[in-house]
Structures are given as structure tokens and as C-alpha cells.
Design a protein around this motif. Structure first.
Motif, PDB file in Angstrom:
ATOM      1  N   ASP A  11     -25.010  50.577  35.078  1.00 16.11           N
ATOM      2  CA  ASP A  11     -24.376  50.947  36.355  1.00 16.11           C
ATOM      3  C   ASP A  11     -22.918  51.331  36.107  1.00 16.11           C
ATOM      4  OD1 ASP A  11     -23.692  51.266  39.016  1.00 16.11           O
ATOM      5  OD2 ASP A  11     -23.585  49.109  39.415  1.00 16.11           O
ATOM      6  N   THR A  12     -22.717  52.546  35.615  1.00 17.52           N
ATOM      7  CA  THR A  12     -21.373  52.958  35.189  1.00 17.52           C
ATOM      8  C   THR A  12     -20.392  53.126  36.345  1.00 17.52           C
ATOM      9  OG1 THR A  12     -22.089  55.269  35.149  1.00 17.52           O
ATOM     10  CG2 THR A  12     -22.194  54.051  33.069  1.00 17.52           C
ATOM     11  N   ASP A  13     -20.882  53.402  37.553  1.00 16.67           N
ATOM     12  CA  ASP A  13     -19.961  53.532  38.691  1.00 16.67           C
ATOM     13  C   ASP A  13     -19.756  52.205  39.429  1.00 16.67           C
ATOM     14  OD1 ASP A  13     -22.258  53.192  40.225  1.00 16.67           O
ATOM     15  OD2 ASP A  13     -22.174  55.190  41.144  1.00 16.67           O
ATOM     16  N   LYS A  14     -20.398  51.155  38.930  1.00 17.25           N
ATOM     17  CA  LYS A  14     -20.259  49.784  39.450  1.00 17.25           C
ATOM     18  C   LYS A  14     -20.609  49.673  40.936  1.00 17.25           C
ATOM     19  CE  LYS A  14     -18.964  48.671  35.386  1.00 17.25           C
ATOM     20  NZ  LYS A  14     -20.063  48.526  34.473  1.00 17.25           N
ATOM     21  N   SER A  15     -21.625  50.422  41.363  1.00 18.05           N
ATOM     22  CA  SER A  15     -22.062  50.397  42.765  1.00 18.05           C
ATOM     23  C   SER A  15     -23.052  49.267  43.040  1.00 18.05           C
ATOM     24  CB  SER A  15     -22.728  51.729  43.120  1.00 18.05           C
ATOM     25  OG  SER A  15     -23.920  51.896  42.360  1.00 18.05           O
ATOM     26  N   GLY A  16     -23.551  48.638  41.976  1.00 21.94           N
ATOM     27  CA  GLY A  16     -24.551  47.589  42.148  1.00 21.94           C
ATOM     28  C   GLY A  16     -25.969  48.129  42.107  1.00 21.94           C
ATOM     29  N   GLU A  17     -26.114  49.437  41.974  1.00 17.80           N
ATOM     30  CA  GLU A  17     -27.424  50.085  41.891  1.00 17.80           C
ATOM     31  C   GLU A  17     -27.364  51.157  40.811  1.00 17.80           C
ATOM     32  OE1 GLU A  17     -27.979  51.673  45.826  1.00 17.80           O
ATOM     33  OE2 GLU A  17     -28.625  49.748  46.627  1.00 17.80           O
ATOM     34  N   LEU A  18     -28.546  51.523  40.304  1.00 20.74           N
ATOM     35  CA  LEU A  18     -28.617  52.637  39.350  1.00 20.74           C
ATOM     36  C   LEU A  18     -28.975  53.906  40.108  1.00 20.74           C
ATOM     37  CD1 LEU A  18     -30.665  51.308  36.280  1.00 20.74           C
ATOM     38  CD2 LEU A  18     -28.210  51.634  36.478  1.00 20.74           C
ATOM     39  N   ASP A  19     -28.118  54.910  40.000  1.00 22.13           N
ATOM     40  CA  ASP A  19     -28.477  56.184  40.615  1.00 22.13           C
ATOM     41  C   ASP A  19     -29.152  57.068  39.564  1.00 22.13           C
ATOM     42  OD1 ASP A  19     -26.462  57.601  39.132  1.00 22.13           O
ATOM     43  OD2 ASP A  19     -24.989  57.111  40.661  1.00 22.13           O
ATOM     44  N   ILE A  20     -29.615  58.222  39.986  1.00 30.97           N
ATOM     45  CA  ILE A  20     -30.380  59.099  39.091  1.00 30.97           C
ATOM     46  C   ILE A  20     -29.539  59.552  37.899  1.00 30.97           C
ATOM     47  CG2 ILE A  20     -29.925  61.228  40.371  1.00 30.97           C
ATOM     48  CD1 ILE A  20     -33.248  60.299  38.658  1.00 30.97           C
ATOM     49  N   ASP A  21     -28.236  59.790  38.112  1.00 31.16           N
ATOM     50  CA  ASP A  21     -27.382  60.226  37.006  1.00 31.16           C
ATOM     51  C   ASP A  21     -27.233  59.130  35.944  1.00 31.16           C
ATOM     52  OD1 ASP A  21     -26.989  62.752  38.119  1.00 31.16           O
ATOM     53  OD2 ASP A  21     -25.214  62.100  39.247  1.00 31.16           O
ATOM     54  N   GLU A  22     -27.061  57.899  36.394  1.00 27.74           N
ATOM     55  CA  GLU A  22     -26.952  56.779  35.454  1.00 27.74           C
ATOM     56  C   GLU A  22     -28.271  56.585  34.706  1.00 27.74           C
ATOM     57  OE1 GLU A  22     -23.696  54.100  37.897  1.00 27.74           O
ATOM     58  OE2 GLU A  22     -25.798  54.103  38.557  1.00 27.74           O
ATOM     59  N   TRP A  23     -29.372  56.726  35.430  1.00 27.98           N
ATOM     60  CA  TRP A  23     -30.702  56.635  34.822  1.00 27.98           C
ATOM     61  C   TRP A  23     -30.862  57.726  33.759  1.00 27.98           C
ATOM     62  CZ3 TRP A  23     -34.814  53.394  34.845  1.00 27.98           C
ATOM     63  CH2 TRP A  23     -36.058  53.896  34.450  1.00 27.98           C
TER      64      TRP A  23
END
Length: 174
Positions: free
Chosen positions: A138-150
Motif C-alpha cells: 500500500d504505497t499511498d498508505k490509504s489502507g487499501e490496495l488499488d489497481i496501480d499498487e496491485w
């Protein structure tokens, strides 16, 4: 190699075959094979052998490129499908709850994560390591994995899997 030499000797033991082979080598037709004729024969044989090896290398490289292209397509398709299987609410992000449920109930997700080649994605399968893996992914530290992080993680896994594929191909060719 010894068998090939032995086979060549047996082939040349037949007088008509030996005469035909010597006739090819005796380019000036004087009844003997002199040093230049012998050197020409060796150069021609070597040239033919090198050309055959170059053609084989080119064919092997084309096969390897096709194998890589097919593997990459299949891998990325499986990665996208895995993301979609985990993302039950279709939000475009993966929550901890979605990941936990998927790794407990979805064999396809588990299978992909086990073989994806990316250590942090594989750690999603292990509850004690899950939080740390998510923290890294979770590079943006949002607490979730988005498609870009995946996709970033998938690309790392793909690179590792392609290295393994290359090593396997090299072992097969030896």
C-alpha cells in the motif's frame, strides 16, 4: 559424439560411399587430396556447422520469445482476474477484509498468490505477515490496495517468474 564418429566410419566403409566422399574432396580431380583441398573441405564443414548452429540459436530465440509472450499474457490475465475475484464490492481497491475472505475461500486466488513470484503478495496468504505485506504494498498508505499498487507488485512478480522461466529453459537446453 563418439556414436556419430562411429556411424560416419561405418558409412565410409562401403567402398562406393568412400569413393564418392573422396571425389567431393578432390576438387581438381587429380586423384589425390592436397592440403588446399583438405583445408577447403574443413572450412566448408566448419562454415556449415556454424551456420546450422546459428540457425538453431535463432529458432531457439524465437521459441523463447513466443514462450515469454504467452507466459506474460497468461500471467497478467490471471493477475487481473485475481484482483477482480478479491474485489467483491467492485470498488477498484482491495480491503483487508476482502483479502482475508478471498485467501480463506477462493482456491483460484490462493493458487495465483502462491505462484505469482512476488513475496509480499504471497505473504497475503499468511495471517501473521498480512499486515506487514499490506504496509509494503500500500504505497499511498490509504489502507487499501488499488489497481496501480496491485499492478506494481504484479510486475515485480512477473519479472521474477520470467527469470525462473529463463533458468528453466537454460536447464532444458543443456
Amino acid at each position: 559424439r563418439t556414436r556419430a564418429i562411429s556411424r560416419a566410419r561405418r558409412y565410409l566403409l562401403v567402398p562406393a560411399r568412400l569413393e564418392a566422399a573422396l571425389a567431393v574432396l578432390d576438387t581438381d580431380r587429380d586423384g589425390s587430396i592436397d592440403a588446399p583441398e583438405w583445408e577447403d573441405a574443413i572450412e566448408n564443414a566448419l562454415s556449415n556447422k556454424l551456420a546450422a548452429r546459428a540457425a538453431k540459436r535463432e529458432l531457439d530465440n524465437k521459441k523463447a520469445a513466443a514462450e515469454i509472450e504467452e507466459f506474460t499474457g497468461d500471467f497478467l490475465s490471471a493477475a487481473r482476474k485475481c484482483f477482480q475475484l478479491i474485489d467483491k464490492d467492485f470498488s477498484g481497491t482491495l480491503t483487508i477484509d476482502e483479502i482475508c475472505k478471498a485467501v480463506k475461500t477462493d482456491a483460484e486466488v490462493v493458487s495465483f498468490l502462491q505462484t505469482c513470484g512476488e513475496e509480499n503478495l504471497q505473504f497475503l496468504l499468511h495471517p501473521p505477515r498480512l499486515a506487514k505485506a499490506l504496509e509494503v504494498l500500500d504505497t499511498d498508505k490509504s489502507g487499501e490496495l488499488d489497481i496501480d499498487e496491485w499492478e506494481e507488485a504484479i510486475q515485480r512478480g512477473l519479472s521474477k517468474r520470467l527469470e525462473q522461466l529463463a533458468a528453466e529453459r537454460e536447464r532444458r537446453e543443456r
